[in-house]
Design a protein around this motif. Structure first.
Motif, mmCIF file in Angstrom:
data_model
loop_
_atom_site.group_PDB
_atom_site.id
_atom_site.type_symbol
_atom_site.label_atom_id
_atom_site.label_comp_id
_atom_site.label_asym_id
_atom_site.label_seq_id
_atom_site.Cartn_x
_atom_site.Cartn_y
_atom_site.Cartn_z
ATOM 1 N N ASP A 113 1.189 -0.949 -0.174
ATOM 2 C CA ASP A 113 -0.327 0.065 0.094
ATOM 3 C C ASP A 113 1.186 1.287 -0.029
ATOM 4 O OD1 ASP A 113 -2.503 -1.876 -0.193
ATOM 5 O OD2 ASP A 113 -2.717 -1.093 1.964
ATOM 6 N N SER A 114 1.921 1.303 0.716
ATOM 7 C CA SER A 114 3.110 2.235 0.543
ATOM 8 C C SER A 114 3.771 2.739 -0.512
ATOM 9 C CB SER A 114 3.981 2.591 1.888
ATOM 10 O OG SER A 114 4.630 1.309 1.232
ATOM 11 N N GLY A 115 3.218 1.103 -1.543
ATOM 12 C CA GLY A 115 4.329 1.529 -2.861
ATOM 13 C C GLY A 115 5.368 0.179 -2.987
ATOM 14 N N ARG A 116 5.418 -0.158 -2.171
ATOM 15 C CA ARG A 116 7.164 -0.984 -2.519
ATOM 16 C C ARG A 116 6.207 -1.913 -3.834
ATOM 17 N NH1 ARG A 116 11.940 -1.391 -1.499
ATOM 18 N NH2 ARG A 116 12.226 0.001 -0.089
ATOM 19 N N ALA A 117 6.857 -2.303 -4.745
ATOM 20 C CA ALA A 117 6.518 -3.631 -5.515
ATOM 21 C C ALA A 117 6.549 -4.567 -5.078
ATOM 22 C CB ALA A 117 7.344 -3.457 -7.046
ATOM 23 N N PRO A 118 5.511 -5.916 -5.846
ATOM 24 C CA PRO A 118 5.513 -7.312 -4.706
ATOM 25 C C PRO A 118 6.143 -7.481 -5.011
ATOM 26 C CG PRO A 118 3.370 -6.141 -6.379
ATOM 27 C CD PRO A 118 4.450 -4.978 -6.663
ATOM 28 N N GLY A 119 6.788 -7.750 -6.763
ATOM 29 C CA GLY A 119 8.797 -8.123 -6.828
ATOM 30 C C GLY A 119 9.171 -7.922 -5.837
ATOM 31 N N ASP A 120 9.051 -6.770 -5.012
ATOM 32 C CA ASP A 120 10.788 -6.050 -3.955
ATOM 33 C C ASP A 120 10.816 -7.437 -2.715
ATOM 34 O OD1 ASP A 120 11.284 -4.204 -5.504
ATOM 35 O OD2 ASP A 120 10.818 -2.810 -4.376
ATOM 36 N N VAL A 121 9.679 -8.050 -2.114
ATOM 37 C CA VAL A 121 9.006 -8.688 -1.148
ATOM 38 C C VAL A 121 9.507 -10.275 -0.805
ATOM 39 C CG1 VAL A 121 7.321 -8.956 1.091
ATOM 40 C CG2 VAL A 121 7.800 -6.977 -0.586
ATOM 41 N N LEU A 122 9.813 -10.856 0.255
ATOM 42 C CA LEU A 122 10.610 -12.099 0.461
ATOM 43 C C LEU A 122 9.718 -12.158 1.777
ATOM 44 C CD1 LEU A 122 11.599 -14.501 0.223
ATOM 45 C CD2 LEU A 122 13.375 -13.734 0.819
ATOM 46 N N VAL A 123 8.592 -13.008 2.037
ATOM 47 C CA VAL A 123 8.812 -13.372 3.021
ATOM 48 C C VAL A 123 9.157 -14.866 3.717
ATOM 49 C CG1 VAL A 123 6.236 -13.814 4.468
ATOM 50 C CG2 VAL A 123 6.706 -12.320 2.839
ATOM 51 N N ILE A 124 9.622 -15.491 4.821
ATOM 52 C CA ILE A 124 10.575 -16.676 5.055
ATOM 53 C C ILE A 124 9.837 -16.909 6.521
ATOM 54 C CG2 ILE A 124 12.583 -16.872 5.508
ATOM 55 C CD1 ILE A 124 14.209 -15.203 4.606
ATOM 56 N N THR A 125 9.463 -18.139 7.020
ATOM 57 C CA THR A 125 8.670 -18.981 7.442
ATOM 58 C C THR A 125 9.462 -20.314 8.674
ATOM 59 O OG1 THR A 125 7.502 -20.197 5.964
ATOM 60 C CG2 THR A 125 5.941 -18.335 6.464
ATOM 61 N N THR A 126 9.440 -19.994 9.591
ATOM 62 C CA THR A 126 10.272 -20.317 10.241
ATOM 63 C C THR A 126 9.477 -21.911 10.628
ATOM 64 O OG1 THR A 126 9.591 -19.373 12.852
ATOM 65 C CG2 THR A 126 11.605 -18.391 11.442
ATOM 66 N N GLY A 127 8.141 -21.633 10.896
ATOM 67 C CA GLY A 127 7.173 -23.046 11.143
ATOM 68 C C GLY A 127 6.499 -23.578 10.344
ATOM 69 N N GLU A 128 5.421 -23.444 10.059
ATOM 70 C CA GLU A 128 4.146 -23.927 9.508
ATOM 71 C C GLU A 128 4.509 -23.112 7.941
ATOM 72 O OE1 GLU A 128 -0.120 -24.507 8.322
ATOM 73 O OE2 GLU A 128 -0.155 -23.668 10.475
ATOM 74 N N GLN A 129 4.744 -23.957 6.409
ATOM 75 C CA GLN A 129 4.835 -22.946 5.554
ATOM 76 C C GLN A 129 3.132 -22.163 5.577
ATOM 77 O OE1 GLN A 129 5.293 -25.432 2.461
ATOM 78 N NE2 GLN A 129 7.106 -25.584 2.185
ATOM 79 N N HIS A 130 3.861 -20.671 4.515
ATOM 80 C CA HIS A 130 2.300 -19.811 4.358
ATOM 81 C C HIS A 130 1.542 -20.884 3.597
ATOM 82 C CE1 HIS A 130 0.957 -16.508 2.836
ATOM 83 N NE2 HIS A 130 1.109 -16.327 3.557
#
Length: 213
Positions: free
Chosen positions: A111-128
């Motif tokens: 929402d603040s203007g970041r492109a989706p391709g700029d973001v990586l999400v890492i999970t340590t437990g259950e997968q997204h």
């Protein structure tokens, strides 16, 4: 050195009042911004209810615009420092609420203007759920979307070392062993170009990090 818990906020472009920390899955997850969360339409590509949807293309607000210098020969622009340390932000959340807190952080970034391709999400437990859905089509298809680099990518900590650097990395400490968290956080820091957001229990994060970050 240990992280100091902060209120859930994104320093690059967050607006509005700050939210209170999440205490568990039964309690509302801390929201970086006020207001209800809009329903997300399916992402382009394969249909699947678990895919988070990116907004329409936005222009990143944090792209610096070159300003004209004084009259005369133009001085060459100074190269960006490749060794610049990304900003680190901690959003307090229980293991049960860490994934929701990470989702809220991603929403605010987009929402603040970041492109989706700029973001990586890492999970340590259950997968997204998005990662679980995409992996059902095979690893080749899953990693092809990572390589395309045009959407938010979700990875389990066990395979996150394969992910390339992105401007923003969000870590959801949503379970898993302390060893998994201890491996994931320094890895996430090495992949974050500008901002690292860690969603989880501050005491646990500080205990597994020690002086590592």
């Amino acid at each position: 050195m240990p992280l100091i818990p902060e209120e859930p906020q994104i320093h690059e472009s967050a607006q509005g009042p700050r939210a209170t920390p999440a205490s568990g899955r039964n309690a509302p997850t801390p929201r970086p911004v006020p207001g209800p969360r809009p329903a997300a339409p399916p992402r382009p590509g394969r249909p699947g209810p678990a895919r988070p949807a990116p907004p329409v293309q936005r222009t990143p607000r944090d792209v610096a615009v070159a300003k004209p210098g004084p009259s005369g020969p133009t001085a060459p622009a100074a190269p960006a420092s490749a060794s610049a340390t990304p900003q680190i932000q901690l959003i307090p959340a229980s293991p049960g609420g860490a994934l929701d807190a990470a989702e809220e952080a991603v929403d605010l970034l987009l929402d603040s203007g970041r492109a989706p391709g700029d973001v990586l999400v890492i999970t340590t437990g259950e997968q997204h759920p998005w990662a679980t859905h995409e992996l059902s089509f095979g690893e080749a298809s899953y990693w092809a979307q990572h390589d395309a680099g045009d959407d938010v990518f979700y990875a389990d900590a066990s395979v996150a070392s394969r992910a390339t650097a992105r401007p923003v990395v969000v870590v959801a400490v949503n379970g898993g062993s302390d060893a998994a968290a201890a491996d994931a956080l320094p890895l996430a820091l090495s992949r974050a170009g500008a901002l690292l957001i860690v969603c989880g229990d501050p005491q646990r994060i500080n205990s597994v990090l020690g002086a590592g970050v």
